[in-house]
Scaffold this motif. Structure first.
Motif, short mmCIF file in Angstrom:
data_model
loop_
_atom_site.label_atom_id
_atom_site.label_comp_id
_atom_site.label_asym_id
_atom_site.label_seq_id
_atom_site.Cartn_x
_atom_site.Cartn_y
_atom_site.Cartn_z
N CYS A 197 0.70 -1.26 0.00
CA CYS A 197 0.09 -0.02 -0.08
C CYS A 197 0.97 1.34 -0.11
O CYS A 197 1.73 1.47 0.81
CB CYS A 197 -0.92 -0.16 1.16
N LEU A 240 -3.37 0.83 -3.34
CA LEU A 240 -4.12 1.29 -2.21
C LEU A 240 -4.62 0.18 -1.41
O LEU A 240 -5.56 -0.52 -2.04
CB LEU A 240 -5.08 2.39 -2.45
N LYS A 243 -7.42 -1.92 0.96
CA LYS A 243 -8.70 -1.54 1.29
C LYS A 243 -9.04 -0.46 2.36
O LYS A 243 -9.76 0.36 2.02
CB LYS A 243 -9.53 -2.85 1.75
N GLN A 281 -8.55 3.09 0.94
CA GLN A 281 -9.24 3.44 -0.12
C GLN A 281 -10.63 3.76 0.65
O GLN A 281 -11.13 4.82 0.29
CB GLN A 281 -9.66 2.12 -1.09
N LYS A 287 -6.32 8.55 -2.37
CA LYS A 287 -6.44 8.34 -3.80
C LYS A 287 -5.01 8.35 -4.35
O LYS A 287 -4.09 8.48 -3.78
CB LYS A 287 -7.05 9.82 -4.33
#
Ligand SMILES: [Zn+2]
Ligand SMILES: [Zn+2]
Length: 159
Positions: free
Chosen positions: A97, A136, A138, A141, A146
């Motif tokens: 991420c 990204l 979960k 997000q 973004k």
């Protein structure tokens, strides 16, 4: 711990002394299933009452990578992370991420199939592979993070 003995054997083969400090660093790596930074390792050692300098930690990690007992990762954070190679999941891929830095591991049969098919097509003998997917997670997000909209770029340049 059997891995410590293996590491000790590797050190002796290299003509290097098996020191308590090297064993302590190796033990932190072997007893974790995480992707540890040098800072993480230093903190864990400190928590168990051991003060080992960063230079010794770096040097020991290089030796662990050289022994193939640990793997070095560069997830584009500006520092390296280290992982026990003989963990529960010896072969796995990584989702990274770009917002929170979380690294998630996954296994994929398909990746293994692609590896052997490509090897066959090119007459190549693979020894290992690396698949890192950046994006990204979960949670990020859902928290509204973004992705930077830069179109298609090389992920190595982006992160
Ligand atoms: Zn995240
Ligand atoms: Zn991993």
């Amino acid at each position: 711990m059997p891995f410590i003995r293996l590491f000790g054997r590797y050190l002796r083969e290299q003509g290097l002394p098996v020191t308590q400090q090297r064993e302590a660093v190796a033990e932190v790596v072997f007893s974790s299933s995480a992707h540890l930074s040098v800072d993480d390792i230093e903190q864990q050692l400190r928590r168990s009452g051991q003060r080992i300098g960063k230079a010794t930690i770096y040097r020991t990690l290089d030796l662990l990578v050289g022994s193939h007992l640990a793997e070095e990762h560069d997830f584009g954070e500006g520092f390296k992370r280290y992982e026990h190679r003989l963990s529960r999941q010896p072969v796995h891929e990584h989702l990274i991420c770009m917002e929170c830095g979380t690294v998630t591991e996954f296994r994929s049969e398909e990746v293994a199939i692609v590896e052997s098919r490509v090897a066959q097509d090119y007459g190549f003998r693979p020894s290992r592979h690396r698949l890192e997917i950046y994006g990204l997670c979960k949670d990020c997000q859902e928290a509204g993070a973004k992705l930077p909209d830069r179109g298609l770029t090389c992920p190595i340049e982006t992160v």
